[in-house]
Design a protein around this motif. Structure first.
Motif, PDB file in Angstrom:
ATOM      1  N   MET A   1       0.930  -1.072  -0.042  1.00 28.15           N
ATOM      2  CA  MET A   1       0.138  -0.073  -0.010  1.00 28.15           C
ATOM      3  C   MET A   1       0.832   1.222   0.107  1.00 28.15           C
ATOM      4  N   ASN A   2       0.401   2.393  -0.910  1.00 25.85           N
ATOM      5  CA  ASN A   2       1.393   3.504  -0.835  1.00 25.85           C
ATOM      6  C   ASN A   2       0.699   4.479   0.311  1.00 25.85           C
ATOM      7  N   THR A   3       1.866   5.139   0.786  1.00 28.55           N
ATOM      8  CA  THR A   3       1.652   5.883   2.011  1.00 28.55           C
ATOM      9  C   THR A   3       1.634   7.373   1.053  1.00 28.55           C
ATOM     10  N   VAL A   4       0.657   8.260   1.695  1.00 26.34           N
ATOM     11  CA  VAL A   4       0.517   9.718   1.244  1.00 26.34           C
ATOM     12  C   VAL A   4       0.643  10.641   2.185  1.00 26.34           C
ATOM     13  N   ASP A   5       1.412  11.504   2.298  1.00 25.13           N
ATOM     14  CA  ASP A   5       1.263  12.593   3.238  1.00 25.13           C
ATOM     15  C   ASP A   5       0.689  13.769   2.852  1.00 25.13           C
ATOM     16  N   ILE A   6      -0.230  14.293   3.468  1.00 26.85           N
ATOM     17  CA  ILE A   6      -0.960  15.688   2.954  1.00 26.85           C
ATOM     18  C   ILE A   6      -0.428  16.709   3.662  1.00 26.85           C
ATOM     19  N   ILE A   7       0.390  17.571   3.169  1.00 26.69           N
ATOM     20  CA  ILE A   7       1.062  18.680   3.970  1.00 26.69           C
ATOM     21  C   ILE A   7       0.150  20.007   3.762  1.00 26.69           C
ATOM     22  N   VAL A   8      -0.158  20.528   4.990  1.00 27.37           N
ATOM     23  CA  VAL A   8      -1.379  21.756   4.915  1.00 27.37           C
ATOM     24  C   VAL A   8      -0.575  22.801   5.646  1.00 27.37           C
ATOM     25  N   TYR A  38      -2.274  13.326   7.336  1.00 30.89           N
ATOM     26  CA  TYR A  38      -2.269  14.708   7.251  1.00 30.89           C
ATOM     27  C   TYR A  38      -0.782  15.112   8.218  1.00 30.89           C
ATOM     28  N   LEU A  39      -0.295  16.287   7.594  1.00 31.87           N
ATOM     29  CA  LEU A  39       0.561  17.013   8.350  1.00 31.87           C
ATOM     30  C   LEU A  39       0.434  18.414   8.355  1.00 31.87           C
ATOM     31  N   PHE A  40      -0.176  18.927   9.082  1.00 32.60           N
ATOM     32  CA  PHE A  40      -0.570  20.262   9.335  1.00 32.60           C
ATOM     33  C   PHE A  40       0.411  21.114  10.104  1.00 32.60           C
ATOM     34  N   VAL A  41       0.894  22.203   9.282  1.00 32.97           N
ATOM     35  CA  VAL A  41       2.086  22.904   9.787  1.00 32.97           C
ATOM     36  C   VAL A  41       1.346  24.271  10.306  1.00 32.97           C
ATOM     37  N   ASN A  42       1.514  24.638  11.632  1.00 33.57           N
ATOM     38  CA  ASN A  42       1.011  25.699  12.147  1.00 33.57           C
ATOM     39  C   ASN A  42       2.113  26.913  12.126  1.00 33.57           C
ATOM     40  N   ALA A  57      -5.679  15.859  16.105  1.00 36.57           N
ATOM     41  CA  ALA A  57      -5.009  14.955  16.079  1.00 36.57           C
ATOM     42  C   ALA A  57      -5.328  13.854  17.389  1.00 36.57           C
ATOM     43  N   SER A  58      -6.001  14.283  18.681  1.00 37.55           N
ATOM     44  CA  SER A  58      -6.572  13.237  19.452  1.00 37.55           C
ATOM     45  C   SER A  58      -7.585  12.458  18.892  1.00 37.55           C
ATOM     46  N   GLU A  59      -8.426  13.106  17.710  1.00 39.98           N
ATOM     47  CA  GLU A  59      -9.405  12.261  17.472  1.00 39.98           C
ATOM     48  C   GLU A  59      -9.161  11.197  16.506  1.00 39.98           C
ATOM     49  N   HIS A  60      -8.119  11.335  15.681  1.00 40.51           N
ATOM     50  CA  HIS A  60      -7.727  10.868  14.265  1.00 40.51           C
ATOM     51  C   HIS A  60      -6.120  10.537  14.307  1.00 40.51           C
ATOM     52  N   ALA A  61      -5.944   9.299  14.183  1.00 33.98           N
ATOM     53  CA  ALA A  61      -4.539   8.813  14.293  1.00 33.98           C
ATOM     54  C   ALA A  61      -3.855   9.250  13.111  1.00 33.98           C
ATOM     55  N   ASN A  62      -4.619   9.639  11.851  1.00 34.87           N
ATOM     56  CA  ASN A  62      -3.786   9.932  10.778  1.00 34.87           C
ATOM     57  C   ASN A  62      -3.524  11.554  10.718  1.00 34.87           C
ATOM     58  N   VAL A  63      -3.725  12.253  11.762  1.00 33.52           N
ATOM     59  CA  VAL A  63      -3.535  13.633  11.903  1.00 33.52           C
ATOM     60  C   VAL A  63      -2.022  13.878  12.677  1.00 33.52           C
ATOM     61  N   LYS A  64      -1.002  14.573  11.990  1.00 33.47           N
ATOM     62  CA  LYS A  64       0.095  14.892  12.618  1.00 33.47           C
ATOM     63  C   LYS A  64       0.165  16.401  12.583  1.00 33.47           C
ATOM     64  N   TYR A  65       0.961  16.858  13.334  1.00 31.42           N
ATOM     65  CA  TYR A  65       1.192  18.376  13.314  1.00 31.42           C
ATOM     66  C   TYR A  65       2.569  18.764  13.644  1.00 31.42           C
ATOM     67  N   LEU A  66       2.905  19.901  13.104  1.00 30.77           N
ATOM     68  CA  LEU A  66       4.131  20.601  13.295  1.00 30.77           C
ATOM     69  C   LEU A  66       3.866  21.990  13.713  1.00 30.77           C
ATOM     70  N   SER A  67       4.417  22.416  14.968  1.00 30.80           N
ATOM     71  CA  SER A  67       4.224  23.892  14.973  1.00 30.80           C
ATOM     72  C   SER A  67       5.137  24.727  15.141  1.00 30.80           C
ATOM     73  N   PHE A  68       5.342  25.788  14.484  1.00 29.51           N
ATOM     74  CA  PHE A  68       6.621  26.758  14.350  1.00 29.51           C
ATOM     75  C   PHE A  68       6.369  27.570  15.665  1.00 29.51           C
ATOM     76  N   SER A  69       7.893  28.126  16.008  1.00 30.76           N
ATOM     77  CA  SER A  69       8.032  29.066  17.066  1.00 30.76           C
ATOM     78  C   SER A  69       7.441  30.461  16.636  1.00 30.76           C
ATOM     79  N   ARG A  70       7.473  30.689  15.601  1.00 32.90           N
ATOM     80  CA  ARG A  70       6.566  32.059  15.146  1.00 32.90           C
ATOM     81  C   ARG A  70       5.948  31.839  13.579  1.00 32.90           C
TER      82      ARG A  70
END
Ligand code: UDP
Ligand code: MG
Length: 313
Positions: A1-8, A38-42, A57-70
């Protein structure tokens, strides 16, 4: 199975982010054989965007996030997403649903057909001011004439890429990033998907006219040295005219003697040359500014927190 990352990339998207997730997930549920993350970038949002991300992220296992310092800008957010992505395929799309998730199945088919990259392009600029679209047209004309890379008109940052394309993009680690140019520069076979421009349903655009103008200038100077050649060309032409004018004036003076009036000629010449010199210094300055920014070699983004297992890309 192919994995797909969705960057937002997300900047102040608290109002729309859950809707974005629901709408996109509805489409993804209908696509078999691919595993989406999903890879949400804040990007340093000033509102509750990060909290919304954490809830998702707490509701869905396929949600990841990155949060910037600014706030580092959308370019930095996309770059961060690409750096941390590990999927076989990577999708980049906006959080405001202006990039229709319904296009994803078709775009995936393009990849299955053998394209390296499937990208969306606006077929109309409806819902956009006249001045803004005029400037945008001018930008594409200018940059395509001046640079070696062909930037597709109306191309937006909504695309699916193979791992190979992503790795190539990551090799271009310049600090001042101009993605439209970078995507074109790395090459590969791209299939274009036209779509009708949709107005932003929730939230507001983060782009000011001035911001876009600076972005356009930086885009051209990042990919082309044509403006520098223009300075050289102007210098040559003006010197030639000056030389001819000097010869003509000398001959005239020898024949008719010195005539004192000439104030207007002198003033015009001084002002004209002054203008040209200022312009040339400005153009040189743009390039020096690029060298300065790149020479400092600062990181493109700083991650403050993430729920990814890999803390470093
Ligand atoms: N964005 C970002 N950082 C910024 C500005 C924008 O991550 O500094 C994100 C924004 O949240 C959205 C995308 O980039 O997901 C496109 O922004 P916007 O809709 O404001 O731009 P437009 O659609 O008008 O080009
Ligand atoms: Mg938008």
């Amino acid at each position: 199975m192919n994995t797909v990352d969705i960057i937002v990339p997300c900047y102040n998207e608290e109002e729309g982010l859950s809707v974005f997730y629901q709408e996109t997930q509805k489409i993804l549920d209908g696509i078999p054989n691919y595993q989406f993350t999903y890879l949400f970038v804040n990007d340093g949002s000033r509102d509750e965007t990060l909290r919304v991300m954490k809830t998702l992220a707490s509701e869905h296992a396929n949600v990841k996030y990155l949060s910037f310092s600014r706030n580092f800008g959308k370019e930095a957010a996309m770059y961060a997403g690409l750096t941390y992505s590990v999927g076989d395929l990577v999708i980049i799309m906006d959080a405001d649903l202006q990039h229709p998730p319904a296009m994803i199945p078709d775009m995936l088919k393009g990849i299955e057909e053998g394209y390296d990259c499937c990208a969306a392009r606006r077929s109309s600029r409806e819902g956009e001011g006249k001045i803004r679209s005029a400037f945008s047209n001018l930008f594409y004309k200018l940059s395509n004439r001046m640079t070696d890379v062909r930037m597709a008109q109306g191309a937006v940052d909504f695309r699916i890429m193979t791992r190979q394309v992503v790795d190539s993009i990551l090799k271009l680690s310049e600090v001042e990033r101009f993605s439209k140019g970078i995507f074109a520069w790395v090459g590969f076979n791209t299939k274009w998907y036209p779509y009708e421009n949709i107005e932003r349903a929730i939230g507001t655009t983060k782009w000011s006219f001035w911001g876009l103008f600076k972005y356009a200038i930086s885009g051209i100077t990042s990919f082309s040295i044509a403006p520098l050649r223009l300075v050289t060309g102007m210098g040559c032409i003006i010197s030639l005219f000056a030389f001819l004018y000097i010869v003509a004036t000398l001959i005239k003076t020898m024949i008719t003697g010195i005539d004192v009036p000439g104030y207007v000629t002198l003033l015009c010449a001084v002002l004209f040359l002054g203008g040209i010199i200022e312009l040339s210094v400005g153009i040189l300055g743009e390039y020096i500014a690029h060298i300065y920014m790149e020479a400092k070699d600062r990181p493109i983004f700083i991650v403050k927190e993430t729920n990814l297992d890999r803390k470093n890309p």
